[in-house]
Each structure stands twice: as structure tokens, then as C-alpha cells.
Scaffold this active site. Structure first.
Site, PDB file in Angstrom:
ATOM      1  N   VAL A  79     -33.698 -27.430  48.470  1.00  0.00           N
ATOM      2  CA  VAL A  79     -35.131 -27.461  48.685  1.00  0.00           C
ATOM      3  C   VAL A  79     -35.327 -27.208  50.218  1.00  0.00           C
ATOM      4  CG1 VAL A  79     -37.314 -28.949  48.578  1.00  0.00           C
ATOM      5  CG2 VAL A  79     -35.355 -29.343  46.987  1.00  0.00           C
ATOM      6  N   GLY A 124     -18.408  25.089  25.399  1.00  0.00           N
ATOM      7  CA  GLY A 124     -19.527  24.078  25.792  1.00  0.00           C
ATOM      8  C   GLY A 124     -19.445  22.751  25.418  1.00  0.00           C
ATOM      9  N   LYS A 152     -48.284 -12.097  42.734  1.00  0.00           N
ATOM     10  CA  LYS A 152     -49.527 -12.579  42.144  1.00  0.00           C
ATOM     11  C   LYS A 152     -50.624 -12.107  43.296  1.00  0.00           C
ATOM     12  CE  LYS A 152     -51.941 -16.136  40.055  1.00  0.00           C
ATOM     13  NZ  LYS A 152     -51.838 -17.681  39.526  1.00  0.00           N
ATOM     14  N   HIS A 158     -22.029  17.056  20.836  1.00  0.00           N
ATOM     15  CA  HIS A 158     -22.972  16.300  19.981  1.00  0.00           C
ATOM     16  C   HIS A 158     -22.482  14.860  19.672  1.00  0.00           C
ATOM     17  CE1 HIS A 158     -25.767  19.735  20.600  1.00  0.00           C
ATOM     18  NE2 HIS A 158     -24.687  20.359  19.618  1.00  0.00           N
ATOM     19  N   ARG A 213     -19.432  11.064   0.867  1.00  0.00           N
ATOM     20  CA  ARG A 213     -18.355  10.990   1.707  1.00  0.00           C
ATOM     21  C   ARG A 213     -17.479  12.395   0.952  1.00  0.00           C
ATOM     22  NH1 ARG A 213     -16.442   7.764   4.295  1.00  0.00           N
ATOM     23  NH2 ARG A 213     -18.527   6.586   4.060  1.00  0.00           N
ATOM     24  N   GLY A 247     -29.858 -19.413  57.237  1.00  0.00           N
ATOM     25  CA  GLY A 247     -29.180 -18.504  57.615  1.00  0.00           C
ATOM     26  C   GLY A 247     -29.916 -17.283  58.298  1.00  0.00           C
ATOM     27  N   ASP A 282     -12.803  10.518  -6.722  1.00  0.00           N
ATOM     28  CA  ASP A 282     -12.554  12.028  -6.685  1.00  0.00           C
ATOM     29  C   ASP A 282     -12.254  12.381  -5.140  1.00  0.00           C
ATOM     30  OD1 ASP A 282     -14.936  10.818  -5.411  1.00  0.00           O
ATOM     31  OD2 ASP A 282     -16.341  12.010  -6.410  1.00  0.00           O
TER      32      ASP A 282
END
Length: 516
Positions: free
Chosen positions: A65, A309, A138, A280, A440, A36, A470
Site C-alpha cells: 500500500v 512459390g 477515465k 496454402h 475420403r 524506487g 472402398d
């Protein structure tokens, strides 16, 4: 000077005709091209020789090819400073090439199309192109390789400024660009084949990553760290596809926070308006509302101190009333699927506010990577779809549909909080977030203190199981009504017993959501 030879074989024909014309008319190049490209040049009146005519060998196997021939690769790989190489060229009637300009079949563009089959994708795997590019890169000491149309004008300038030759520095830079391209091309093919195997299969034994620079950032997390933003693939997607409507340039930290915000807002793809405010990478306020402004005001009120912010993400187009509410406080960034003209006029008064539109806030990476010494870790992204119907109620007290809906809201958000994570919600609004604690109990304490009186009748989500009872007892003391957690501790019975004793609802999801 003898006429030089250039090989032009491109899939992307941007600028190729004018480039070839200038090579021929200004610098007396002969051009050889395949398929092309040869047709495009011939139709434009640029003198060109087809590769098959130059090699004396026809294209075969339906074009598979074309250029894999000694007259092509000998002309590319021959070193001009090796007499024996030049003798080989002379003996075999091969002309040395001075320029190889090649780009590759559009493999990534092909696989991005819906419904593409593996055989269709395979036909877009370029073989001859990468072979020529790698050979030319190369041998950059003897010729120039160009793998992107953006460098055509720069190459012509090199010729004009250096008596018709390109400098070794330019040739070496083009070689580096070319090896980066072929690496990325092979990586795209490898990733595609990996993606077509069973989703339950392990990650591949060899995993590569490549990217193209979008922007050099002022610095990284801190001013002494260099940083660059890269995009993956040839298709513009994700944050590279976002439109920045106004504001200062995005920083490294902005982009990290924006991605965290995108992940949260992606939990609410439809339904009621949703707003997430982050600092954050942790949510300081997330809420649903009947209007976008209501959702924003609820999210902001959840932790107005931390929201200052902050980064704001919306699941609906930014409208005028919401923009007006945002204008009352300092924010770093806002991202929404779109922005109304009224909102744009209002936010324009906050000229430093970064405002982006990204229509697709749902699609993100399917894997996450983390660098470690000597390598990196890869894992599937934590994007599994969950359904409260699959949860197990482990307490005597059962949840109502409204309880399950609120627990699901809290659960979806908790997985986006740094571990150890506890999140408390009420009326589809976060009221307390305990993030990134070493235990935790400490995370729960922060969440309860932030929630204050709002913890009465609220709902708690924990990203991992409770190792002891707890936290359950502390939750009841704070006024929590129901808990959702993964379960799986050897002491689950202690937590269940405490929940029953204190009249709490507790659901086990069976899925943990650590976030480090």
C-alpha cells in the site's frame, strides 16, 4: 501559472530521469514519486517529493500500500470543469494532478522465468499502478496519463506546441493506450492462474485475448482486407522473435503459411535433417535426408509443380549446399533455426526471397482460436505426443520396425493436412497428398494419382477412420503396403476384412486429427 503536479511511479525506469528533469526545469512541474522512482530521481538531482511525505501516510504492508490514498486518487479523478470537485480538493488540501506516468510491475517477465512459484508470481501483481492508470485514463478530460516510456518525448512536444498543455486528442489516445495495457495486464494474470490448474480441467468460463501491434500488413488474405500482425505478452517470442535476414516485407499469407510450416517441422526436433515445403498451409513435400540438401531435394521432387512459390521450413541451420539448391527455383519464404555465412552469401543473390531465422521452431500456441459470429471458439492445440508402441495392429499381417517408422512419419504429417486428408509416403518422403476433400475416397484418389508408381510399396495415413472399405481396396490397387488410421468406425470390421484379404498391414492409433 501555478506550478502543476505530476505523479511518476514506474517499474521500467527507461528515460524517467531525463523526462522528470525536463518537466521540472522547462515546464515548472512539481514531482511526487513512490519507492524506487523517488530514489532514482533524487539520486539524479531532480527535485522530488515522496508519496508518503505528500500524503502524510507511510508505505505499509511491505510496500503493498503506497498510493491508495484520497490525496492521490482525489487529485487524479477530480474534474477540472466541476466546481464541486474543485471545492472538495480545496477543502481537503488536495492538489489536482496534471500528469500521471505509471508503468506496472513486470508480472509477465516474472512468470516467464523457470521455476517461479505462485507466491513469487503473486507478489508481482500490481495493484496501485492499475488503479492509478485506470483512474487517470477515465479522467483524460482533465489530465494526461502515460503508461509507456515511448510517449515521454511526444508528451513534451505536446506541451511545447500547445502553450504548456496537451491536446484533448493526445490525452484521449493515451487513455485508450492505457486501458489496452491494463486489459492485457489483467489478461496475463488471468491466463497464468488458468494455466496453474489441472491440465485436465475445462477451458476457463471467461477467456480474453490481447495483443500489441507488431506490423501493419499491406493487406489480409486478399487486397480488399485490412490486416495487422499482433504479438501476445510482453516477452518477444514466436515469429516476433524471428530475424528477417533479407527479402520483401512479410504478408498476411506468408505468416499464416510460415506458422503451418513451423508446426510441421516441429514434428522433427532432432535426428536427421528435415525439410517441409508448403502452399496454402498444406504440405506439398516433406522429407528427411542424410543431409539438409538431400532432404530439400527429396521434398521438392515430391511435388515440384506445387513447390514453385512455396514456403520452406528446415529443422537445421541453412547451409551453403541447400541454399544453392534453393536458388534454382522461385520460393516465397525460407525459415531455419540459423543460417551459415556461406548460405547468406548465396541467397543474397535472390534479393526478393524472404529468409528468416527462428532458433525456437518448436514452441507454439497451446490453444487455437477461431472467430465465429458473436464470439469465438477455443480449443487445445493438437500437439499431443504419440508413440507407435501404443497403436493396435488389427490385421493378420504384422508390421516390422521399419514399417512402423515409415507409418509414424506419414501419421505425423497427415495431421497437418486439411481434412479430409490422405497422405502417402515412401523412404521418409511424401509422395502423394490428398488435402481438403469433401470425401475420403476423393482425397485418396488425389494422393494415389500424385504418387503414381511411387505408391508401390508405400505407406498411407488417414486423418480419420474409413467409413467403408472402398478406400482400403483402392489403396491396395494403387500398391500401398500399410495403412495407419484412427479406427472407430461402426464398419471397421469391413475395412479390416478387406485389408486381410488384400494382404495389407493396418494400424489403429485411437486418435483422430481433423484439421479445418
Amino acid at each position: 501559472m501555478a506550478r502543476r503536479l505530476a505523479l511518476l511511479s514506474v517499474s521500467d525506469k527507461t528515460g524517467i530521469v531525463e523526462f522528470a528533469r525536463q518537466l521540472v526545469e522547462e515546464f515548472e512541474f512539481d514531482i511526487i514519486s513512490s519507492g524506487g522512482t523517488a530514489k532514482a530521481l533524487k539520486d539524479a538531482g531532480v527535485p522530488v517529493t515522496k508519496v508518503s511525505d505528500y500524503t502524510g501516510s507511510p508505505e505499509i504492508l511491505g510496500g503493498r500500500v503506497k498510493t491508495l490514498h484520497p490525496k492521490i486518487h482525489g487529485g487524479i479523478l477530480a474534474r477540472q470543469d466541476f466546481p464541486e470537485h474543485l471545492q472538495d480538493l480545496d477543502d481537503n488540501k488536495i492538489r489536482p494532478l496534471s500528469l500521471v506516468a505509471v508503468n506496472l510491475y513486470p508480472f509477465e517477465q516474472t512468470i516467464a522465468k523457470a521455476g517461479v512459484t505462485v507466491p513469487e508470481a503473486v507478489e508481482q501483481i500490481d495493484i496501485g499502478g492499475p488503479a492509478m492508470l485506470r483512474a487517470a485514463a477515465k479522467n483524460f478530460g482533465s489530465l494526461t496519463v502515460i503508461s509507456n516510456p515511448r510517449y515521454y518525448d511526444e508528451y513534451l512536444t505536446e506541451l511545447r506546441n500547445n502553450s504548456g498543455t496537451a491536446t484533448i486528442e493526445f490525452r484521449q489516445r493515451m487513455a485508450g493506450e492505457t486501458f489496452a495495457l491494463t486489459c492485457a495486464y489483467d489478461q496475463a494474470i488471468s491466463s497464468y492462474f488458468a494455466s496453474t490448474v489441472n491440465a485436465e480441467a475445462d477451458l476457463p468460463q471467461r477467456l480474453g485475448m490481447s495483443g500489441e501491434a507488431v506490423q501493419t500488413l499491406r493487406y489480409g488474405e486478399n487486397p480488399h482486407q485490412k490486416a495487422t500482425w499482433y504479438k501476445t505478452g510482453t516477452q518477444v517470442s514466436g515469429w516476433a522473435a524471428a530475424e528477417k535476414l533479407q527479402g520483401k516485407e512479410l504478408s498476411y499469407n506468408n505468416l499464416v503459411d510460415l506458422e503451418a510450416a513451423r508446426r510441421i517441422i516441429a514434428e522433427f526436433p532432432d535426428g536427421d535433417p528435415a525439410v517441409a515445403i508448403l502452399k496454402h498451409t498444406n504440405p506439398c513435400g516433406v522429407a528427411l535426408g542424410s543431409t539438409l540438401r538431400e532432404a530439400y531435394e527429396k521434398a521438392f521432387a515430391a511435388d515440384s509443380v506445387s513447390a514453385f512459390g512455396g514456403i520452406v521450413a528446415l529443422n537445421k541451420p541453412l547451409d551453403g549446399p541447400t541454399a544453392e539448391a534453393m536458388g534454382k527455383v522461385f520460393l516465397e519464404c525460407v525459415v531455419a533455426p540459423d543460417c551459415t555465412p556461406e548460405a547468406r552469401e548465396i541467397i543474397a543473390k535472390k534479393k526478393n526471397l524472404r529468409v528468416l531465422t527462428l532458433p525456437d521452431l518448436l514452441t507454439g500456441p497451446t490453444q487455437t482460436l477461431k472467430a465465429i459470429a458473436g464470439g469465438f471458439l477455443a480449443q487445445d492445440a493438437d500437439i499431443q505426443i504419440e508413440d507407435p508402441k501404443d497403436w493396435q495392429c488389427v490385421t493378420e499381417k504384422q508390421p516390422s520396425e521399419a514399417d512402423l517408422a515409415e507409418l509414424f512419419f506419414a501419421w505425423k504429417l497427415c495431421k497437418h493436412v486439411k481434412s479430409n486428408a490422405i497422405l502417402v509416403s515412401k523412404d521418409r518422403t511424401t509422395v502423394g497428398v490428398g488435402a481438403g476433400q469433401m470425401n475420403r475416397v476423393g482425397a485418396a484418389k488425389i494422393a494415389f494419382e500424385q504418387a503414381g508408381e511411387k505408391a508401390q510399396g508405400a505407406y498411407l495415413a488417414s486423418d480419420a477412420f474409413f467409413p467403408f472399405d472402398d478406400s482400403v481396396r483402392n489403396a491396395a490397387a494403387a500398391g500401398i503396403k500399410a495403412i495407419v488410421q484412427p479406427g472407430g468406425s461402426i464398419r471397421d470390421e469391413d475395412s479390416i476384412k478387406a485389408a486381410n484379404e488384400l494382404g495389407l498391414i493396418m494400424m489403429f492409433t485411437g486418435s483422430r486429427h481433423f484439421l479445418h
